[in-house]
Write a protein that holds these residues in place. Sequence first.
Motif, PDB file in Angstrom:
ATOM      1  N   GLN A 165       0.651  -1.082   0.201  1.00 50.78           N
ATOM      2  CA  GLN A 165      -0.127  -0.002  -0.372  1.00 50.78           C
ATOM      3  C   GLN A 165       1.008   1.480  -0.177  1.00 50.78           C
ATOM      4  O   GLN A 165       0.634   2.463  -0.978  1.00 50.78           O
ATOM      5  N   ARG A 176       3.800   1.166  -1.250  1.00 57.18           N
ATOM      6  CA  ARG A 176       4.299   1.627  -2.489  1.00 57.18           C
ATOM      7  C   ARG A 176       3.750   2.049  -3.573  1.00 57.18           C
ATOM      8  O   ARG A 176       4.069   2.928  -4.145  1.00 57.18           O
ATOM      9  N   GLU A 177       2.502   1.648  -3.856  1.00 54.45           N
ATOM     10  CA  GLU A 177       1.317   2.286  -4.148  1.00 54.45           C
ATOM     11  C   GLU A 177       1.118   3.898  -3.955  1.00 54.45           C
ATOM     12  O   GLU A 177       0.262   4.918  -5.302  1.00 54.45           O
ATOM     13  N   THR A 178       1.644   3.861  -2.496  1.00 55.54           N
ATOM     14  CA  THR A 178       1.183   5.671  -2.335  1.00 55.54           C
ATOM     15  C   THR A 178       2.297   6.254  -3.231  1.00 55.54           C
ATOM     16  O   THR A 178       1.636   7.816  -3.595  1.00 55.54           O
ATOM     17  N   ARG A 238       1.741   6.912  -6.834  1.00 53.41           N
ATOM     18  CA  ARG A 238       0.951   7.699  -6.746  1.00 53.41           C
ATOM     19  C   ARG A 238       1.396   8.744  -7.064  1.00 53.41           C
ATOM     20  O   ARG A 238       0.757  10.164  -8.267  1.00 53.41           O
TER      21      ARG A 238
END
Length: 98
Positions: free
Chosen positions: A62, A64-66, A69
Motif C-alpha cells: 500500500q 508503494r502504491e501511494t 501515485r
Amino acid sequence: MSDPVAHQGPAASDTSAATENVEYRVAHLHDRLATEELGELGVRAEIRAGAIVLTGTVPSAQCRETVLRVAHEELAGLTVHTDVVVAETAGPDHAEEL
C-alpha cells in the motif's frame, strides 16, 4: 569582450529552465513524500540521463502504491523509472540451521 551566455541563444536557456523545473519538481516530490501521509524517507528520486529514477524500500504494498501515485502526480509528463521494493516483514517460516 562578449558574454558567452549571450551567444548560446534561446534554445540553451530553454534547456536550462527545463532542467531547473525538473529539479524543482523532484525536490517537491521529496517534500511530499516526507511530510504528507507517508512520512516516507526511504525513497530517493534522482535525475539520470533525462529521466527520473525512483529507488528505495517501503514497508508495505500500500505504501508503494501511494509513493507511485504521488510520484505520478508530481512528475506527470516526465519519464519515470521505478525500483521501489516492499520489505519482507513476515517472520521466518522455519528455524535457521547453524
